[in-house]
Design an enzyme around this catalytic site. Structure first.
Site, PDB file in Angstrom:
ATOM      1  N   TYR A  34       4.321  -3.633   1.099  1.00 11.97           N
ATOM      2  CA  TYR A  34       2.978  -3.417   0.562  1.00 11.97           C
ATOM      3  C   TYR A  34       2.391  -4.779   0.227  1.00 11.97           C
ATOM      4  O   TYR A  34       3.074  -5.641  -0.330  1.00 11.97           O
ATOM      5  CB  TYR A  34       3.063  -2.566  -0.707  1.00 11.97           C
ATOM      6  N   GLU A  67      -6.061  -4.026   0.827  1.00 15.40           N
ATOM      7  CA  GLU A  67      -4.754  -3.408   0.675  1.00 15.40           C
ATOM      8  C   GLU A  67      -4.175  -3.221   2.071  1.00 15.40           C
ATOM      9  O   GLU A  67      -4.815  -2.596   2.919  1.00 15.40           O
ATOM     10  CB  GLU A  67      -4.931  -2.050  -0.015  1.00 15.40           C
TER      11      GLU A  67
END
Lengths: 403, 296
Positions: A119, A207
């Site tokens: 991530y 993101e």
């Protein structure tokens, strides 16, 4: 303003971030031709992904029964079949709400061989007032859950805006993530480019979830942004006309677009008591007090400091196009504005829209007595109030009777 | 002298020849505030309403007038330049009213102001009022866009992220005969010049402030940081109110900074933290003054 996945990855790629080979398409024929081409060019499999502004697409459900908004396809025929089933249909995910979102664009990407998922995000740390780059080896997970349950599994770099992300900071992060040593330089560059995309595009959030360690057919490892979400700072769009042009109005509530044209800040909610207030804080407080007394606000509506006659009229039209609305609460603190002018505006809006719902008006501030007198003399059925608490209780009662 | 400004504070208005800046410069002059000059590049040597001198640069204006504070009313693309020019000219207090400054610009401004003696209030704020003692609180210092007449000189300090919600609280106090020492609107942006905590510290040190009202809203953690400070250092009574209990997550509620991101920045969490710090939280916006009266 939010970008679609394909737009976000195109922006990242333009800044040097590796992304899969992929193309967006708007109709079945287009998807088929992209798929044909990618298979001809040697793709082993393709991923066809619904493009909507919401997460959880993979686990979503279409209203025609199709499970999942992301499909692995082994042939161009299969891609075409999936496109047929997805385009124009409504996809419901955990982030769309029950009404779901219509899928108008699909992204066709060459499937990557994934070794490990990470991530990565860049955002503003409001407490430190600095950009922060966040990474975790828990790719594909709900990052908020990771942050809550095991914060030690998230690595953060605060960036000095004068320097930007420094190469050593990026390398430390790459090592912490456990990326193979031969990819250290590539990862360093990737992180640098992602940060630069955030800074140069005036993004509020980037993101990349997942960021993937992949393996080519001949076993070469690489790091690739497999999925990406970008939100842009609306206040900075004036200096990015190219990015402003990526806005997808079909993703926005039509009433909210209409409101913005009149410089009104409107957000539709699912209650039945509409409110019209000047100032964002006071508008939120009006929603809260409706709820406090047992009602349900139908919207947030800030008419700004001015509350001109034209704006009040536009606000009425917008409020009334929501069929759930059973009553309207107006709460205006006429600080600089004169309450008598606001009262005139309300009266003409009531007449113009032939309002037949209960209306409670609470005015306060400059010339309030004159304003209230004008409302009383109008002969219209307007319930007056002299405090927010009283106004909220009156409109809830009146809307209950009307319903 | 209350905090930040008194009736003696000499104020400049950057952008005095614009319609917004001009209107509020006039309102401040009418309130009795010492607006001693304006700044509009290219219009130096002219006068605002035939009385107030206009200068090309803030430095010239400071040299000529002795001003120590400035109100900024210029559009977002030039607002950060105006802030940095004010700091460069040695002003102690810079109040930026401008709404819509990109976050990236404010990150740079904050970095540039680190270590500078200048205090920035705002942007995207209603400004500061230290009420005067004349009729309708005239004779005080009004920097920004708040209506002056709703105030009354007294000993309650107010700090808030919201404009009209502050007026609501001020008016509730004034109607009950309770006056204010200073009312500070810190603005609704994600990167503000001054925080709740900064202003609460000033009120805590100010002998003319007896108690405080702190108005917050969803988004960020500024209220929690203020609560932590109050818990450890606060001696004066504080009443709190947080707007946005009913705001849906992920939506920006008018102010650029008013957004619940994921599970962060909710009104419920802020209210809880404030209560734990000993702050008396008003249950509705209508009862802010009442809650304060209960506490005093």
């Amino acid at each position: 303003m939010n970008l679609h996945e394909y737009q976000a990855k195109r922006l990242l790629a333009a800044h040097g971030v590796p992304v899969p080979k992929e193309f967006p398409g708007k109709n079945v024929a287009e998807i088929r031709s992209i798929a044909d081409r990618l298979f001809q060019e040697g793709a082993g499999a393709l991923v066809v992904k619904a493009q909507i502004h919401a997460g959880g697409r993979g686990k979503g459900t279409f209203n025609n029964g199709l499970q999942g908004g992301v499909h692995l396809c082994r042939s161009a025929e299969e891609a075409e079949e999936k496109a047929q089933a997805m385009l124009g249909e409504t996809l419901v995910t955990r982030q769309t709400g029950a009404e779901g979102k219509q899928v108008n664009v699909l992204l066709v990407a060459v499937a990557e061989t994934i070794v490990k998922e990470f991530y990565l995000a860049v955002l503003l740390d409001r407490a430190r007032e600095l950009p922060v780059v966040m990474a975790s080896a828990e790719g594909g997970m709900d990052i908020e859950e990771v942050a809550e349950k095991s914060p030690e599994r998230i690595y953060r770099i605060h960036v000095d805006p004068a320097w930007g992300l420094l190469p050593f900071q990026a390398r430390k992060m790459a090592v912490w993530l456990g990326l193979p040593p031969q990819l250290l330089r590539q990862a360093e560059k990737l992180l640098h480019h992602v940060y630069r995309t955030w800074w140069e595009s005036d993004a509020s959030l980037i993101e990349i979830n997942p960021l993937c360690l992949t393996k080519s057919n001949d076993g070469e490892p690489a790091v690739v942004a497999l999925d990406a979400k970008i939100s842009l700072d609306d206040n900075a769009l004036y200096r990015h006309p190219d990015l402003a042009g990526l806005r997808d109005p079909s993703e926005e509530e039509p009433l909210e677009i209409e409101a913005a044209r009149h410089h009104l800040n409107y957000i539709k909610l699912d209650g039945n008591i509409a409110c019209l207030v000047n100032g964002a804080g006071l508008a939120m407080a009006a929603m809260d007090i409706i709820k406090h007394y047992g009602g349900n606000p139908a919207n947030f509506l800030d008419v700004g400091g001015g509350a001109s006659q034209e704006q009040v009229a536009a606000a009425f039209r917008i409020i009334l196009s929501d069929a759930n609305v059973k009553g309207i609460l107006i709460n205006i603190f006429g600080g600089i504005m004169q309450c008598d002018v606001i009262a005139q505006g309300i009266i003409s809006a009531v007449r113009d829209t032939e309002l037949n719902l209960p209306l409670v008006v609470r005015l306060e501030g400059n010339n309030v007595h004159l304003g209230n007198e004008i409302l009383s003399r109008s002969g219209l059925d307007i319930i007056r109030s002299d405090s927010m608490a009283d106004a909220a209780q009156k409109i809830i009662a009146a809307a209950g009777r009307a319903a | 002298m209350a905090i930040l400004v008194s009736q003696d504070t000499k104020v400049l208005v950057q952008g005095i020849t614009g319609s917004f800046g001009g209107r509020h410069a006039r309102a401040s002059l009418e309130y009795g505030t010492r607006v001693v000059g304006g700044v509009t590049p290219g219009k130096g040597g002219q006068f605002f309403e035939e009385k107030t001198p206009i200068f090309h640069t803030v430095s010239e204006a400071v040299a000529e007038t002795g001003a120590t504070a400035s109100a900024i009313f210029v559009p977002p693309p030039v607002a950060t330049d105006a802030i940095l020019e004010a700091a460069d000219a040695g002003l102690e207090l810079i109040v930026c009213i401008t709404e819509g400054i990109p976050v990236r610009d404010m990150i740079r401004v904050k970095a540039a102001l680190a270590g500078s003696p200048a205090r920035l209030i705002g942007p995207n704020c209603p400004g500061i009022v230290t009420p005067g003692t004349e009729a309708d609180s005239h004779g005080g210092c009004r920097i920004g866009i708040a209506p002056g007449y709703i105030h009354k000189a007294g000993d309650i300090g107010i700090v808030s992220r919201s404009g009209t919600l502050t007026y609501e609280a001020v008016w509730q106090l004034t109607c009950r005969g309770i006056g204010q020492s200073t009312c500070v609107g810190i603005g609704g942006d994600p990167v503000p010049g001054s925080s709740h905590r900064d202003i609460i510290e000033l009120f805590e040190q100010d002998p003319e402030t007896r108690a405080m009202i702190m108005i917050g809203e969803i988004g960020g953690s500024a209220e929690e940081e203020a609560a932590a400070w109050i818990k450890d250092h606060g001696r004066k009574p504080v009443v709190g109110f947080i707007a946005g209990t009913t705001a849906p997550p992920g939506r920006r509620m008018g102010h650029a900074g008013a957004i619940v991101s994921g599970n962060k920045g909710t009104a419920q969490a802020k209210i809880q933290t404030l209560k734990e710090a000993g702050v008396r939280v008003a249950p509705t916006p209508s009862t802010i003054a009442e809650t304060l009266l209960e506490l005093l």
